[in-house]
Design an enzyme around this catalytic site. Sequence first.
Site, PDB file in Angstrom:
ATOM      1  CE1 TYR A 124      34.775  42.803  37.754  1.00  0.00           C
ATOM      2  CE2 TYR A 124      36.261  44.483  36.683  1.00  0.00           C
ATOM      3  CZ  TYR A 124      35.330  43.737  36.487  1.00  0.00           C
ATOM      4  OH  TYR A 124      34.768  43.340  35.156  1.00  0.00           O
ATOM      5  CG  ASP A 152      29.151  40.029  36.472  1.00  0.00           C
ATOM      6  OD1 ASP A 152      30.557  40.525  37.067  1.00  0.00           O
ATOM      7  OD2 ASP A 152      28.487  40.424  35.733  1.00  0.00           O
ATOM      8  CG  HIS A 238      30.990  41.073  32.945  1.00  0.00           C
ATOM      9  ND1 HIS A 238      31.282  41.417  34.191  1.00  0.00           N
ATOM     10  CD2 HIS A 238      31.652  41.562  31.985  1.00  0.00           C
ATOM     11  CE1 HIS A 238      32.380  42.040  34.032  1.00  0.00           C
ATOM     12  NE2 HIS A 238      32.721  42.157  32.820  1.00  0.00           N
TER      13      HIS A 238
HETATM   14  C1  LIG Z   1      34.670  45.157  25.764  1.00  0.00           C
HETATM   15  C2  LIG Z   1      33.886  45.153  27.241  1.00  0.00           C
HETATM   16  C3  LIG Z   1      34.472  45.417  28.276  1.00  0.00           C
HETATM   17  C4  LIG Z   1      33.792  45.453  29.600  1.00  0.00           C
HETATM   18  N1  LIG Z   1      34.320  45.983  30.762  1.00  0.00           N
HETATM   19  C5  LIG Z   1      33.815  45.731  31.805  1.00  0.00           C
HETATM   20  C6  LIG Z   1      34.322  46.256  33.083  1.00  0.00           C
HETATM   21  O1  LIG Z   1      35.323  46.763  33.214  1.00  0.00           O
HETATM   22  N2  LIG Z   1      33.595  46.264  34.214  1.00  0.00           N
HETATM   23  C7  LIG Z   1      32.152  45.637  34.024  1.00  0.00           C
HETATM   24  O2  LIG Z   1      31.466  45.525  35.159  1.00  0.00           O
HETATM   25  N3  LIG Z   1      31.538  45.295  33.374  1.00  0.00           N
HETATM   26  C8  LIG Z   1      32.523  45.386  32.038  1.00  0.00           C
HETATM   27  N4  LIG Z   1      31.748  45.067  31.002  1.00  0.00           N
HETATM   28  C9  LIG Z   1      30.414  44.758  30.841  1.00  0.00           C
HETATM   29  C10 LIG Z   1      29.419  45.767  30.532  1.00  0.00           C
HETATM   30  O3  LIG Z   1      29.403  46.628  31.566  1.00  0.00           O
HETATM   31  C11 LIG Z   1      27.915  45.460  30.187  1.00  0.00           C
HETATM   32  O4  LIG Z   1      27.496  44.549  31.439  1.00  0.00           O
HETATM   33  C12 LIG Z   1      27.860  44.841  28.920  1.00  0.00           C
HETATM   34  O5  LIG Z   1      28.534  45.244  28.004  1.00  0.00           O
HETATM   35  C13 LIG Z   1      26.179  44.977  28.515  1.00  0.00           C
HETATM   36  O6  LIG Z   1      25.949  44.396  27.379  1.00  0.00           O
HETATM   37  P1  LIG Z   1      25.996  45.088  25.948  1.00  0.00           P
HETATM   38  O7  LIG Z   1      27.399  45.206  25.440  1.00  0.00           O
HETATM   39  O8  LIG Z   1      25.171  43.944  25.015  1.00  0.00           O
HETATM   40  O9  LIG Z   1      25.320  46.211  26.036  1.00  0.00           O
HETATM   41  C14 LIG Z   1      32.535  44.844  29.572  1.00  0.00           C
HETATM   42  C15 LIG Z   1      31.874  44.737  28.454  1.00  0.00           C
HETATM   43  C16 LIG Z   1      32.657  44.714  27.012  1.00  0.00           C
HETATM   44  C17 LIG Z   1      31.852  44.248  26.105  1.00  0.00           C
HETATM   45  C1  LIG Z   2      42.541  42.228  33.965  1.00  0.00           C
HETATM   46  C2  LIG Z   2      41.654  43.287  33.372  1.00  0.00           C
HETATM   47  C3  LIG Z   2      40.340  43.047  33.885  1.00  0.00           C
HETATM   48  C4  LIG Z   2      39.431  44.096  33.053  1.00  0.00           C
HETATM   49  C5  LIG Z   2      38.067  43.427  33.246  1.00  0.00           C
HETATM   50  C6  LIG Z   2      37.371  44.228  32.187  1.00  0.00           C
HETATM   51  C7  LIG Z   2      36.206  43.306  31.979  1.00  0.00           C
HETATM   52  O1  LIG Z   2      35.063  43.485  32.785  1.00  0.00           O
HETATM   53  C8  LIG Z   2      35.636  42.576  30.830  1.00  0.00           C
HETATM   54  O2  LIG Z   2      34.682  42.094  30.706  1.00  0.00           O
HETATM   55  O3  LIG Z   2      36.601  42.687  29.896  1.00  0.00           O
END
Ligand SMILES: Cc1cc2nc3c(=O)[nH]c(=O)nc-3n(C[C@H](O)[C@H](O)[C@H](O)COP(=O)(O)O)c2cc1C
Ligand SMILES: CCCCCCC(=O)C(=O)O
Length: 341
Positions: A124, A152, A238
């Site tokens: 980010y 996003d 996301h």
């Molecule tokens: C618990 C969780 C944490 C996530 N953390 C991030 C993150 O730190 N950065 C990010 O770009 N996307 C994050 N995402 C989105 C994932 O990269 C991804 O776009 C998404 O999980 C894909 O969908 P799916 O879980 O159905 O496979 C997160 C998703 C989940 C479920």
């Molecule tokens: C303040 C911490 C932010 C973590 C972001 C993780 C994320 O993208 C998510 O979907 O959860």
Amino acid sequence: MLAELRARARDALEPAHWDYFEGGAGDERTLRANEEAFARVRLVPRVLRATGPRDLRTTLLGTELRAPILVAPTAFHRLAHRDGELATAAGAAAAGAGYVVSMAATTPVEAIAAVAGPWWFQLYLQPDRDFTAALVRRVEAAGCRALVVSVDSPVFGRRERDHRNGFHDLPAGLCCENLRDAAGAVRDIAMDAGLGWAAIGWLRGITGLPIVLKGVLHPADAELAVEHGVSGLIVSNHGGRQLDGAVATADALPAVAKAVGGRLPVLVDGGVRRGADILAALALGADAVLVGRPVLWGLAAGGADGVRLVLDSLAEDLDRVLALAGVRTPAAVPPDLVVSP
Ligand SMILES: Cc1cc2nc3c(=O)[nH]c(=O)nc-3n(C[C@H](O)[C@H](O)[C@H](O)COP(=O)(O)O)c2cc1C
Ligand SMILES: CCCCCCC(=O)C(=O)O
């Protein structure tokens, strides 16, 4: 198999942590829509194509993978399993899958790199550009092969499960280990609604690593991304955690792929749960997929072995459905393999 791992993960996790991993934004419409969009796809296989053994190997931005499958960046793996990102990295490496490490990882990138196969780092972009630049230097030095910039998240999505559970902070002893500043203090991640295309140009100017934009859904943004010199795109909402009501990724993918026109690799995530979903994504214009929650289920249920099990079973399932569809390689999946419902 995934359903069983999911149930085991649910049993293993504290309810608030399960909700954080599993949930989406708002009414979770987009979260549900991602899986539903893949479930709607209908495939039209070819026969008597003499494909022989399939070859799933895929190269993306110089990174060689066993199959067109990567681990999506997800935060806080030490909430899911004591070995956290080290287990994810080891499981992904054993399965020959790529691993996109989240900026919100609870393990330092240097330790992850010591056990990982090829890994990329998700960023980010922070309003403090000096801090961002220092982090880029750090992940470059640790061996990162590409930067994935999440675009996003100008603000954080409203995650109602987390509000209900009062889940706002990591428990004592865990933190975002890659957000330490020069003095060793851990910063919070700032979402930046001031971010524009100039920020991508700035990043381009400070690193030679390929830059992949994550979170593109509109074909006009795909066109702008190409014009701004990025190296790849991830069609993503996301996992339904940001703008609830956003289009499902399988529905957005064809227009984005058409706008890109083969000039860059296009990846997709959100709702990929079966080999047939990967096959559909390839036919709809993707070069590879990322998988989020299923990897977390594997991690919570079985650490590195659980992660490997998830990724191996997706690759094996893809191999089977490629054969059933009459296709030998991921790159050879034709667009006419899918019909619109
Ligand atoms: C618990 C969780 C944490 C996530 N953390 C991030 C993150 O730190 N950065 C990010 O770009 N996307 C994050 N995402 C989105 C994932 O990269 C991804 O776009 C998404 O999980 C894909 O969908 P799916 O879980 O159905 O496979 C997160 C998703 C989940 C479920
Ligand atoms: C303040 C911490 C932010 C973590 C972001 C993780 C994320 O993208 C998510 O979907 O959860």
